[in-house]
Enzyme design. Structure first.
Site, PDB file in Angstrom:
ATOM      1  N   GLN A 196       0.834  -1.212   0.000  1.00 55.96           N
ATOM      2  CA  GLN A 196       0.000   0.000   0.000  1.00 55.96           C
ATOM      3  C   GLN A 196       0.867   1.261   0.000  1.00 55.96           C
ATOM      4  O   GLN A 196       0.580   2.217  -0.731  1.00 55.96           O
ATOM      5  CB  GLN A 196      -0.919  -0.018   1.236  1.00 55.96           C
ATOM      6  CG  GLN A 196      -2.034   0.990   1.194  1.00 55.96           C
ATOM      7  CD  GLN A 196      -3.068   0.658   0.116  1.00 55.96           C
ATOM      8  OE1 GLN A 196      -3.190  -0.483  -0.311  1.00 55.96           O
ATOM      9  NE2 GLN A 196      -3.778   1.667  -0.361  1.00 55.96           N
ATOM     10  N   GLU A 201       3.451 -25.163   9.772  1.00 57.39           N
ATOM     11  CA  GLU A 201       3.886 -25.528  11.135  1.00 57.39           C
ATOM     12  C   GLU A 201       2.781 -25.252  12.157  1.00 57.39           C
ATOM     13  O   GLU A 201       3.040 -24.817  13.285  1.00 57.39           O
ATOM     14  CB  GLU A 201       5.224 -24.879  11.490  1.00 57.39           C
ATOM     15  CG  GLU A 201       6.271 -25.250  10.440  1.00 57.39           C
ATOM     16  CD  GLU A 201       7.677 -25.430  10.939  1.00 57.39           C
ATOM     17  OE1 GLU A 201       7.926 -25.291  12.135  1.00 57.39           O
ATOM     18  OE2 GLU A 201       8.547 -25.733  10.089  1.00 57.39           O
TER      19      GLU A 201
END
Ligand code: CAA
Length: 379
Positions: free
Chosen positions: A330, A357
């Site tokens: 952005q 994980e």
């Protein structure tokens, strides 16, 4: 950072800039992994950081390791992940392997000649890992494995795989852990996944069809495989957290550099308060994630891993990586969305850190279970 860590990181930064960064835009587009880069990291001494010297490791702390992974990740999240998953395999061998298994498999992994991979997930058991279906049937001299593992990081490029398979009844207590080498008869690779990010880190299916694994390749006793997996993941989650911090830091660096030079309405965009607040939040989130990862790394160094802290570090740092990389795109605006600047790559690479994980929802489950236990204990 102490003087030793500063020196280590400064030199590693040069290596990453010269040998990794220069390839990333091209290799990300081509989906190419380079073994020579991984071996270069091995020559540099960062593919077996926490292992003892007797097995070829650098004998450094998890705190040192967190700085190292942060640095590699700020050039390339996928190469940092290759190092960290191979590191998790090493820590499993170190914590749960026999002396003979350690001597046989660790030296090639610590020096970066070979890569290690971790095979727990299956198509029907991702978060519900104890529900895995791959079987390991006892036969004279060993086990016969049948089943398919999914989404395996470094599948196809790794030589040593830690594979969780079912030797007993349902649930966690029926799971055992095995060391399986690439080339074992009956072990093959399935499709290579096409992914949003981590393009330079191959993700493959592992297929076991009557794959014989000798008895001496089992880790611990039958039925202890789930503990092996969870113990490895405690360490792995801190490593993924450190990678999240490196990813966020790089996105922040790119954002500040850009905001200081980009002029709009006759001033640097940095000088607009809207941007300043955004950058200040990005910096604060990154730094607080770093502190949590360091606290978790210290718990690993103390010899008694704090699973709650490991999950908190993974959760916070990877959510931060996603937020900060998204904000970086952005800040850069139109060019941030193009491959001209690396922030879009880091944004794509951040997403799966919230998934691997243990998803960040699973990290919250682990944290909440610890809270419940602690408060029940105090009641
Ligand atoms: N250390 C040691 N043992 C542990 C443990 C830990 N951190 N966590 C649990 N255990 C033990 C428990 O004590 C229990 O044993 P006992 O019955 O003897 O006490 C046993 O394991 C089962 O534990 P739970 O009852 O808590 O198991 P569960 O079925 O409820 O599952 C879970 C718990 C936390 C949800 C777990 O399934 C989990 O972590 N799921 C996510 C799986 C995951 O992380 N997958 C990652 C794939 S690998 C990857 O992504 C690598 C990559 O490619 C980058």
């Amino acid at each position: 950072m102490n003087d030793f860590q500063k020196e280590l990181i400064l030199n590693l930064r040069k290596f990453c800039q010269n040998s990794i960064e220069s390839h990333m835009e091209h290799d990300d587009a081509e989906g190419r992994f380079r073994m020579e880069i991984f071996q270069g990291l091995g020559d540099y001494g960062v593919t077996g950081v926490t292992l003892p010297e007797e097995f070829g490791g650098a004998n450094l702390s998890y705190l040192d390791y967190s700085y190292i992974l942060e640095e590699i990740a700020s050039a390339s999240v996928p190469y940092a992940v290759t190092v960290s998953v191979s590191g998790m395999v090493q820590s499993i061998l170190m914590d749960f392997g026999s002396r003979a298994q350690q001597e046989q498999y660790l030296p090639a992994l610590t020096c970066g000649k070979e890569i290690g991979a971790f095979a727990l997930s299956e198509s029907h058991s991702g978060s519900d890992a104890a529900n895995l279906k791959t079987t390991a049937k006892k036969v004279p001299g060993g086990y016969v494995l049948n089943g398919t593992k999914m989404w395996i990081t470094s599948g196809g490029i790794a030589k040593t795989y830690i594979v969780m398979a079912r030797t007993g009844g349902e649930g966690a207590k029926g799971v055992s852990a095995f060391i399986v080498r690439d080339g074992a008869p009956g072990f093959s690779f399935g499709k290579a996944e096409k992914k949003m990010g981590w393009k330079t880190s191959p993700t493959r299916e592992l297929i076991f069809e009557n794959c014989f694994v000798p008895e001496e390749n089992r880790l611990l006793e039958e039925g202890q495989g789930f503990k092996v997996a969870m113990g490895g993941l405690d360490r792995g989650r801190v490593a993924i957290g450190a990678i999240g911090v490196g990813c966020a830091q790089r996105a922040l660096d790119e954002s500040i550099k850009y905001a200081l030079t980009r002029q709009q309405f006759k001033q640097a965009i940095f000088d607009f308060q809207g941007l300043q607040f955004m950058l200040a939040d990005m910096a604060t989130e990154t730094e607080s994630s770093r502190l949590l990862v360091k606290a978790a790394a210290r718990s690993l160094d103390s010899g008694s891993p704090n699973s709650k802290l490991c999950s908190m570090a993974k959760l916070k740092a990877t959510d931060t990586a996603m937020r900060v990389t998204t904000d970086a795109v952005q800040v850069l605006g139109g060019v941030g969305y193009t491959a001209e600047y690396p922030v879009e790559r880091f944004m794509r690479d951040a997403k799966v850190l919230q998934i691997v994980e243990g998803t960040n929802q699973i990290q919250r489950v682990v944290i909440a279970r610890h809270l419940k236990k602690e408060y029940e204990h105090h009641a």
